[in-house]
Write an enzyme that holds these catalytic residues in place. Structure first.
Site, mmCIF file in Angstrom:
data_model
loop_
_atom_site.group_PDB
_atom_site.id
_atom_site.type_symbol
_atom_site.label_atom_id
_atom_site.label_comp_id
_atom_site.label_asym_id
_atom_site.label_seq_id
_atom_site.Cartn_x
_atom_site.Cartn_y
_atom_site.Cartn_z
ATOM 1 N N HIS A 1 -2.089 3.106 2.861
ATOM 2 C CA HIS A 1 -3.151 2.119 2.658
ATOM 3 C C HIS A 1 -2.559 0.784 2.226
ATOM 4 C CE1 HIS A 1 -6.947 0.304 1.504
ATOM 5 N NE2 HIS A 1 -7.554 1.302 2.112
ATOM 6 N N HIS A 2 -3.169 -0.294 2.731
ATOM 7 C CA HIS A 2 -2.671 -1.630 2.431
ATOM 8 C C HIS A 2 -2.804 -1.970 0.947
ATOM 9 C CE1 HIS A 2 -0.923 -5.174 3.957
ATOM 10 N NE2 HIS A 2 -1.541 -5.204 5.110
ATOM 11 N N ALA A 3 -3.616 -1.236 0.217
ATOM 12 C CA ALA A 3 -3.711 -1.468 -1.221
ATOM 13 C C ALA A 3 -2.406 -1.138 -1.930
ATOM 14 C CB ALA A 3 -4.838 -0.623 -1.826
#
Length: 473
Positions: free
Chosen positions: A137-139
């Protein structure tokens, strides 16, 4: 102290929708050794290394009432077997079949109740090869860190190393195989949020206003952010042209690949000036021009497509850290220019103008749209940012350098590494590329309905570079 997500990191969670999954990925292709690859040994290697990094054993916990950004907490029910999966291609195991598998896997959202990553070991690729597909995830990471995450299982020699200390490893402190800490209660999360908020008095008033849904405060803040954005870059007041790249998209995906040589970019750069990244953007411009012509689109000599080019602003001291440090350029790609050298000169001029004017700093105003405090306003800020994508750029072109020496996984040499960049709302394709061991590998992530000809665009990338190389004496 709570390991709290930054405003930018959490914005990727808010930006996610049923049709726009916010995870990045990579597809690495390996050659099996002459005596064959020991799949069980490779799985053990993956389990040992990935399972020893604490972030991969943590999940996101939201603070009750959204009083503060969510925090990373240890997952007491962490199941490595859920995250590391084995798959196989049906015979004959072509790369077209691999691309279809990648598209299907990348279209699925990550389970937010678990740590936000998955890894697939794909066997049966023709030519005695296999692939490893990562999905994060880009988080958690930006493009630069995403390469490092994949390299957790890689070594600079066929003999696996002991762990920390291999090329491009994260901070050795990240390797932590201690048992998971007890998951905090909701009351403890609230207490930590209140403590953090009162340590930053300017955020307390924002929190109260956000909880009361103060529309006036939101309007003032939004106007201020957009004003800074408009003051920093003129692109917002000169919207990009409507193109087949900007249409409503669905959840399904297609994936394309292209292979080029780094030396070709260097030869063009040496002959005509600029940087390797300038040559990359000119190559993409030429490919998009050819793609539009194959579709029968009207391409005038002044036609452009605006690319958002993410740029990592991570310092050397931050090189081993997880999280996002991102700026961006907006570049008008001259797809109407038929001469490849002129396209390169125009790209070079546009990029140098951005650097001289400090446009990368201005582009960070977009981050502020989804970086409001308190977190109760993040969702609306992210919607505002997503709603402006059509006014700001037509597509994303992400260029991330990789190591220029061979790497191995359990003795198997890595042959290629293709990135997977998520799609923005209303944008049909994203272009990612990674340089590795003398090659430059493009990964095209596209909407399944809008981009049935994604393989045509991939082939045109190779042709566009060849056209530039043909101008070098």
């Amino acid at each position: 102290m709570a390991d709290r997500l930054s405003p930018l990191d959490v914005s990727f969670l808010y930006l996610e929708s049923p049709t726009t999954a916010m995870h990045v990925g990579g597809v690495a292709i390996f050659a099996a050794p002459a005596d064959g690859v020991d799949i069980d040994a490779l799985v053990r290697l993956i389990n040992t290394r990935v399972g020893a990094v604490r972030r991969y054993r943590q999940k996101v916990r939201w603070v009750p009432g959204r009083l503060a950004n969510p925090v990373w907490v240890d997952d007491p029910d962490f199941d490595l077997g859920y995250h590391v999966r084995r798959s196989a291609l049906p015979r004959p195991g072509t790369e077209a079949q691999l691309r279809e598998l990648v598209a299907r896997i990348m279209a699925r959202h990550l389970d937010r109740s678990r740590p936000l990553w998955e890894l697939y070991l794909v066997e049966g690729l023709v030519g005695n090869r296999f692939a490893i597909l990562t999905k994060t995830h880009h988080a958690m990471v930006d493009g630069v860190s995403a390469v490092d995450i994949g390299q957790l299982i890689l070594d600079a020699s066929p003999a696996p190393g002991p762990g920390p200390g291999r090329p491009a490893d994260p901070d050795p402190a990240a390797f932590d195989d201690r048992p998971p800490a007890r998951e905090p209660s909701g009351l403890r999360l609230v207490a930590g949020a209140v403590t953090d908020l009162f340590s930053k008095p300017t955020e307390v008033l924002d929190t109260l206003r956000g909880g009361a849904h103060d529309a006036h405060a939101l309007a003032v803040r939004t106007a201020g952010t957009l004003g800074g954005l408009l003051a920093a870059t003129r692109t917002a007041v000169r919207p990009p042209p409507p193109t087949p790249l900007n249409v409503p998209i669905g959840a399904a995906r297609r994936y394309g690949m292209a292979r080029t040589e780094l030396d070709d970019y260097k030869r063009v750069r040496k002959a005509h000036g600029g940087t390797v990244n300038d040559v990359v953007l000119a190559t993409v411009a030429g490919a998009l021009r050819g793609w539009m012509l194959t579709r029968g689109e009207a391409v005038t000599t002044r036609a452009t497509l605006r690319a958002m080019v993410p740029v990592s602003v991570r310092s050397d001291a931050q090189a081993g850290q997880l999280g996002n440090r991102i700026s961006a350029y907006f570049v008008d790609l001259p797809v109407g220019e038929p001469d490849p050298v002129m396209r390169l000169h125009q790209v070079r001029h546009a990029m140098s103008g951005h650097k001289e004017a400090g446009q990368s700093v201005g582009a960070e105003a977009i981050v502020a749209l989804s970086g409001f405090a308190p977190p109760t306003l993040h969702a609306l800020g992210a919607r505002v940012a997503a709603g402006f994508t059509r006014r700001l750029f037509n597509l994303v072109v992400s260029n991330v350098p990789g190591p220029q020496f061979p790497l191995y996984a359990a003795g198997a040499p890595m042959l290629a590494a293709f990135p997977v960049v998520p799609l923005a709302k209303g944008q049909a394709v994203s272009v990612g590329l990674t340089s590795y061991n003398g090659g430059v590998f493009y990964g095209l992530n596209g909407d399944r309905d809008a981009m049935p000809d994604i393989d045509v665009l991939a082939a045109l990338l190779e042709e566009s570079l060849a056209e530039l190389v043909g101008t070098v004496r």
